[in-house]
Scaffold this motif. Structure first.
Motif, short mmCIF file in Angstrom:
data_model
loop_
_atom_site.label_atom_id
_atom_site.label_comp_id
_atom_site.label_asym_id
_atom_site.label_seq_id
_atom_site.Cartn_x
_atom_site.Cartn_y
_atom_site.Cartn_z
N ARG A 96 0.83 -1.21 0.00
CA ARG A 96 0.00 0.00 0.00
C ARG A 96 0.86 1.25 0.00
N THR A 99 2.28 1.75 -3.44
CA THR A 99 1.24 2.19 -4.37
C THR A 99 0.85 3.65 -4.13
N SER A 322 2.61 -5.19 -5.04
CA SER A 322 2.25 -3.79 -5.31
C SER A 322 1.54 -3.62 -6.63
N LEU A 326 -4.36 -1.75 -5.47
CA LEU A 326 -4.61 -1.35 -4.09
C LEU A 326 -5.94 -1.88 -3.57
N ILE A 330 -6.36 -4.30 -0.25
CA ILE A 330 -7.18 -3.92 0.89
C ILE A 330 -8.26 -4.96 1.17
#
Length: 439
Positions: A96, A99, A322, A326, A330
């Motif tokens: 994260r 990113t 990565s 994203l 998550i």
């Protein structure tokens, strides 16, 4: 320890916590709180800064991060640390950070899709810095953090001298209970769980200065936690004021990144965009270096894996993950973090009230502390399902009626407090029956 070393480690600790998420979270909350932004930020600071600082103090008191779970069954101990460091590492937070660094630091100036190349370069740079943990204070505490603070100060001072708007009326949520909602938002930063991981780095850094006495480690960790709390509070207040005065340039913004971008551009034009990009890249880099170091220290101390090998594997995995996206990252990892956070906080709280006697030579399993973890896991799972919208609708009315703080996503707190209280009562009557000794 010299004052300069103490200050440098304190600066390093602040930088480890200061990721892009910490920068973009307060502006949106403050914009929504409007004229009540300062009251909301006060609640926010109690949980977003207070809980991580408390965690650092407790870990320093234990003089070793792994002692936090030493009184748990071995499988539970190992599972906790593996899940925490993997989730904060290559499974979620590290990808994260990479990113977000690309989205806010590079993408505004580059129209193509360069995430793959960027992630490889960013992870390689992280690895180079992480492979010399003894130099971590020099890299981050003495060089990167002062530069980062200077840039943040420039943005904050400009906002104070030349605000681009004035606080407006608060939305309904922050009109009714600004402090409570600030507390909830601060808890949802989940920095308390990050503090558990960073404890490995900070305590090892203190030891690297030549401090070996446990009392001295506890003393210096307390002072480092105070430096971190002071700097992070200033940062949150600055970002909050910036968000509260942003309604004219970023009306109805959907995220804090949008507010920061427009504010920086409004204050400094193109130079402001470059300033914000630099702040974001540095904030993400210090976080990735710290988390890579924490993972490496854990696998070296627990499983005997060489630091260089574990750090390299972690960075390779991070660079690959990565590029997954994203939203996918998550979706997969957020449930674990939402459950691990109440477990971590419960362990920290229980350390104050439940005395254990585990050592490296002889493991004493505390039934009380084990029960606390089980209760936190059970009710933390209910909160996680509620946050993710996966809790059956038939259960919600029952939970709202019978579980205190359910609507605040902290239904675990009261059951854990009750468990600790009962454990204390029982321990007074049955001091000799509170633990099982495994040689």
């Amino acid at each position: 320890m010299k004052r300069k070393e103490l200050a440098a480690i304190g600066f390093m600790t602040f930088a480890l916590f200061l990721g892009a998420g910490n920068l973009i979270f307060p502006p949106l909350m403050a914009q929504q709180a409007g004229e009540n932004w300062l009251i909301a930020i006060a609640g926010f600071l109690l949980t977003a800064v207070g809980l991580p600082a408390l965690t650092l103090v407790v870990l320093g008191r234990l003089s070793s991060a792994d002692k936090l779970t030493a009184a748990l069954p071995k499988w539970m101990d190992r599972s906790f640390w593996f899940l925490v460091l993997t989730t904060l590492g290559p499974a979620f937070v590290l990808p994260r950070a990479v990113t977000v660094a690309y989205e806010m630091g590079i993408k505004p100036f580059y129209s193509g899709n360069g995430l793959m190349i960027f992630s490889a370069v960013f992870c390689a740079l992280t690895l180079v810095l992480a492979l010399k943990p003894g130099k971590l204070v020099d890299y981050i505490g003495k060089v990167m953090t002062p530069a980062l603070i200077a840039m943040l100060a420039l943005l904050a001072i400009s906002a104070v001298i030349n605000p681009l708007g004035t606080p407006t009326a608060a939305i309904e949520t922050y009109r009714q209970a600004p402090t409570v909602n600030g507390l909830i938002q601060g808890y949802m930063t989940l920095d308390a769980i990050a503090a558990v991981a960073f404890g490995w780095v900070i305590i090892q850094t203190i030891r690297n200065t030549g401090v070996k006495c446990n009392k001295a480690i506890s003393y210096y960790t307390l002072r480092i936690a105070l430096i971190y709390a002071f700097l992070m509070s200033l940062c949150y207040l600055a970002m909050g004021y910036l968000g509260a005065t942003s309604s004219d340039i970023a009306p109805q913004a959907t995220n804090g990144g949008e507010i920061l971008t427009r504010y920086a551009a409004g204050e400094f034009g193109t130079l402001g965009q470059l300033l914000l990009a630099t702040i974001t890249l540095m904030a993400c880099l210090t976080t990735t270096v710290g988390l890579t170091n924490a993972n490496g220290e854990y696998y070296k101390n627990t499983y005997g894996v060489k630091f260089k090998i574990s750090a390299t594997v972690i960075m390779v995995l991070t660079a690959i993950i990565s590029n997954v996206g994203l939203e996918t990252i998550i979706q997969v990892s957020l449930p674990a973090i939402l459950i691990l956070c109440p477990i971590s906080i419960s362990l920290i709280i229980s350390t104050f009230f439940i005395r254990t006697h585990s050592t490296a030579e002889q493991r004493h399993i505390s039934i009380s502390q084990t029960t606390v973890v089980i209760v936190a896991t059970l009710f933390g799972s209910i909160d996680a399902l509620n946050i993710l919208g996966k809790l059956p609708t038939t259960v919600i009315p029952f939970a709202e009626h019978w579980l205190p703080l359910f609507s605040s996503h902290a239904s675990w707190l009261v059951p854990v407090a009750i468990t600790i209280f009962i454990s204390k009562l029982c321990s007074r009557e049955y001091k000799n029956h509170d633990s099982v000794v495994i040689s």
